[in-house]
Design a protein around this motif. Structure first.
Motif, PDB file in Angstrom:
ATOM      1  N   LEU A  49       0.816  -1.217   0.000  1.00  0.00           N
ATOM      2  CA  LEU A  49       0.000   0.000   0.000  1.00  0.00           C
ATOM      3  C   LEU A  49       0.849   1.266   0.000  1.00  0.00           C
ATOM      4  N   GLY A  70      -3.395  -6.490  -4.067  1.00  0.00           N
ATOM      5  CA  GLY A  70      -4.338  -7.587  -4.242  1.00  0.00           C
ATOM      6  C   GLY A  70      -3.707  -8.877  -4.731  1.00  0.00           C
TER       7      GLY A  70
ATOM      8  N   ARG B 171      -8.270   4.692   4.300  1.00  0.00           N
ATOM      9  CA  ARG B 171      -8.190   3.318   4.831  1.00  0.00           C
ATOM     10  C   ARG B 171      -9.104   2.358   4.075  1.00  0.00           C
ATOM     11  N   TYR B 172     -10.297   2.868   3.680  1.00  0.00           N
ATOM     12  CA  TYR B 172     -11.248   1.996   2.982  1.00  0.00           C
ATOM     13  C   TYR B 172     -10.660   1.496   1.666  1.00  0.00           C
ATOM     14  N   LYS B 174      -7.517   1.314   0.979  1.00  0.00           N
ATOM     15  CA  LYS B 174      -6.372   0.436   1.274  1.00  0.00           C
ATOM     16  C   LYS B 174      -6.851  -0.986   1.525  1.00  0.00           C
ATOM     17  N   VAL B 175      -7.906  -1.116   2.347  1.00  0.00           N
ATOM     18  CA  VAL B 175      -8.439  -2.451   2.615  1.00  0.00           C
ATOM     19  C   VAL B 175      -8.927  -3.080   1.307  1.00  0.00           C
ATOM     20  N   ALA B 176      -9.652  -2.288   0.507  1.00  0.00           N
ATOM     21  CA  ALA B 176     -10.188  -2.815  -0.761  1.00  0.00           C
ATOM     22  C   ALA B 176      -9.056  -3.297  -1.673  1.00  0.00           C
ATOM     23  N   LEU B 177      -7.938  -2.550  -1.684  1.00  0.00           N
ATOM     24  CA  LEU B 177      -6.804  -2.950  -2.527  1.00  0.00           C
ATOM     25  C   LEU B 177      -6.232  -4.289  -2.072  1.00  0.00           C
ATOM     26  N   LEU B 179      -7.842  -6.572  -0.636  1.00  0.00           N
ATOM     27  CA  LEU B 179      -8.812  -7.643  -0.883  1.00  0.00           C
ATOM     28  C   LEU B 179      -8.900  -8.029  -2.356  1.00  0.00           C
ATOM     29  N   GLY B 180      -8.208  -7.268  -3.211  1.00  0.00           N
ATOM     30  CA  GLY B 180      -8.163  -7.672  -4.619  1.00  0.00           C
ATOM     31  C   GLY B 180      -8.647  -6.626  -5.601  1.00  0.00           C
ATOM     32  N   CYS B 181      -9.020  -5.443  -5.114  1.00  0.00           N
ATOM     33  CA  CYS B 181      -9.449  -4.388  -6.042  1.00  0.00           C
ATOM     34  C   CYS B 181      -8.229  -3.762  -6.719  1.00  0.00           C
ATOM     35  N   ASN B 182      -8.421  -3.282  -7.955  1.00  0.00           N
ATOM     36  CA  ASN B 182      -7.438  -2.337  -8.486  1.00  0.00           C
ATOM     37  C   ASN B 182      -7.952  -0.946  -8.114  1.00  0.00           C
ATOM     38  N   LYS B 185     -11.551  -0.206  -9.357  1.00  0.00           N
ATOM     39  CA  LYS B 185     -12.615  -0.932  -8.645  1.00  0.00           C
ATOM     40  C   LYS B 185     -12.792  -0.389  -7.233  1.00  0.00           C
ATOM     41  N   LEU B 189     -16.361   0.714  -6.158  1.00  0.00           N
ATOM     42  CA  LEU B 189     -17.053  -0.137  -5.175  1.00  0.00           C
ATOM     43  C   LEU B 189     -17.033   0.417  -3.759  1.00  0.00           C
ATOM     44  N   VAL B 190     -16.014   1.205  -3.436  1.00  0.00           N
ATOM     45  CA  VAL B 190     -15.848   1.606  -2.044  1.00  0.00           C
ATOM     46  C   VAL B 190     -15.967   3.124  -1.838  1.00  0.00           C
ATOM     47  N   PRO B 193     -19.799   4.931  -3.441  1.00  0.00           N
ATOM     48  CA  PRO B 193     -21.005   4.823  -2.604  1.00  0.00           C
ATOM     49  C   PRO B 193     -20.952   5.735  -1.380  1.00  0.00           C
ATOM     50  N   GLN B 194     -19.737   6.009  -0.910  1.00  0.00           N
ATOM     51  CA  GLN B 194     -19.623   6.881   0.271  1.00  0.00           C
ATOM     52  C   GLN B 194     -19.668   8.355  -0.112  1.00  0.00           C
TER      53      GLN B 194
END
Lengths: 213, 275
Positions: A49, A70, B171-172, B174-177, B179-182, B185, B189-190, B193-194
């Motif tokens: 990251l 990822g 942070r959102y 970072k977590v998404a990345l 988990l497999g997002c580019n 995405k 996806l994250v 919506p916010q």
């Protein structure tokens, strides 16, 4: 094994240089050090990251220095869990599996299995804003474990919790993570966590990382 | 050596910090006066306009055209503004790159520039290729109205989007990345919506700005009746014709439109219009 060799990160006035770390496969490593000393930077570099200016990061036998986050197969839990505010608990747990286009049946089974293991089965339809601090951390841990990572990076996952919840999640970490073969890097300021969880303690101070067993 | 007892003050009278009243009263008077003047202005508009002049304004074909064009052009310029402001806001909020400060400054130009100058500058721009290739369909035509509105509205929308993205912790993503997002995405996806409320705020701001836009439209699109006439142009034309009541009637229509925007934004949960 998590292996960091001569890591260099520069960001504005902050910099890390020549930081090296070796954490054997399946062990629980705890990073301690003063606020602002670069613990999170190191952890984020392992997750992919944080862009790095030099050095090498290996997970197992694979050099992942240039891989995207990822692609590294690292589960990551930040300080307050960072649950996606617009997704229910079930969809948080399913997030990574949906991304991987897994079969709906497989996703459901995995979500149920994780929920049961983490004690959040009764919360699957709930939104993050209706969860307690402890419940959030359980879900965040479940979401990170959903991809069956071989490596787990936890950035002060227990620091925002009250004492009772802290103990509850602490026990959960011991049960679900320790001894399961997952290699863990965990940042904390808490002495008890260091004493009871750590196989290896990494102390960061003045741009140096020392290792104690 | 000083003893601990030296620090204990015993012979002074109890300290009183004084009343908070003058401060609170001062704040209330200053804020209240401004709010009262705003409401008084609108009440004066309503009091001045009689039902007949309101109805005759609404029945006039020119005004009907102007209302229609205003609604259409404001909606299109708002969509265009969001189309540009969302990526621009995200880019300036999340990425550091050479020239970022310069870009930030450039984005402030439409906000600080006198509106009339924007119109003149657009007119000048459409004298040069490739813009000049389209100028016969654009300048002094309906597209000019939309472009003039867009140029100002987009700058405000981009600022609003930047602030909205700044308020969403990284942070959102970072977590998404992990988990497999580019990055794309993770954005869709994250983050998006916010950012719903931020988008709504930016859109409302852009729409309201577009509705009130006058100077650049006058210069770049002209003030031809039944062609490039929007509500502010109608007010201007009525004023030139000396029809004060007609002018106020049209102003009232704009006040109603602005009120509708405010009420809608409140109903959709926005706390305030501008960031």
């Amino acid at each position: 094994m998590i292996s960091v060799e001569k890591l260099q990160v520069r960001q504005g006035e902050f910099s890390l240089s020549d930081i090296s770390l070796k954490l054997p496969e399946g062990e629980y490593g705890v990073i301690v050090g003063r606020s602002g000393c670069g613990k999170t930077t190191l952890l984020e570099a392992v997750c992919g990251l944080r862009p790095i200016d030099g050095g090498r990061i290996c997970l197992g036998s694979e050099d992942v220095t240039t891989l995207k986050p990822g692609e590294r197969g690292v589960g990551y839990v930040p300080q307050d869990g960072a649950l996606f505010p617009h997704l229910s608990v079930a969809r948080q747990l399913a997030f990574a599996l949906v991304l991987r286009k897994a079969e709906p049946k497989h996703i459901q089974e995995r979500v149920e299995e994780l929920a049961e293991r983490l004690g959040v089965s009764h919360l699957l339809d709930r939104m993050p804003d209706s969860l307690s601090g402890g419940e959030r951390q359980r879900v965040a841990l479940g979401r990170a474990l959903s991809i069956r990572p071989r490596y787990l990076c936890l950035d002060e996952p227990l620091s925002a919790l009250d004492e009772e919840t802290h103990d509850e999640i602490y026990d959960l970490l011991v049960q679900t993570v320790k001894g399961t073969g997952v290699t863990v890097l965990h940042i904390t300021h808490n002495k008890r966590e260091v004493e009871n969880l750590a196989d290896v303690v990494f102390r960061m101070a003045d741009n140096e990382l020392s290792c104690e067993r | 050596m000083q003893s601990a007892d030296d620090n204990v003050v015993t012979d002074l009278p109890r300290f009183r910090p004084g009343s908070d009243k003058p401060f609170i009263v001062g704040l209330s008077i200053l804020s209240g006066t401004y709010a009262v003047i705003i409401v008084a202005m609108i009440v004066a508009d309503i009091a001045y306009v009689d039902a007949d002049s309101m109805l005759s304004a609404l029945r006039s074909k020119e005004i009907q055209y102007s209302i229609g064009l205003s609604l259409l052009s404001c909606s299109l310029s708002t969509l265009l503004s969001l189309w540009v402001a969302i990526p621009l806001g995200y880019l300036t909020s999340r990425f550091d790159f050479p020239g970022k400060r310069l870009l930030d400054t450039v984005l402030d130009i439409p906000i600080v520039l006198p509106p009339l100058v924007i119109g003149i500058s657009l007119l000048a721009l459409f004298n040069f290729a490739p813009f000049s290739w389209t100028s016969q369909w654009v300048v002094f035509e309906i597209p000019a109205v939309i472009i003039a509105q867009f140029m100002v509205a987009c700058a405000f929308a981009a600022r609003a989007m930047r602030i909205s993205f700044d308020q969403i912790p990284t942070r959102y993503e970072k977590v998404a990345l992990t988990l497999g997002c580019n990055r794309g995405k993770a954005f869709w996806l994250v983050v998006m919506p916010q950012a719903k409320r931020g988008i709504l705020a930016a859109g409302t701001l852009a729409w309201a700005r577009s509705l009130g836009e006058f100077g650049p439209i006058l210069v770049f699109a002209g003030s031809t009746r039944m062609r490039t006439e929007v509500l502010p142009t109608s007010v201007y034309l009525e004023m030139q014709a000396g029809n004060l009541k007609g002018m106020l009637a049209i102003s009232l229509i704009m006040i109603l439109a602005a009120a509708a925007v405010l009420v809608t934004s409140r109903l959709m949960g926005m706390k305030r219009l501008a960031p």
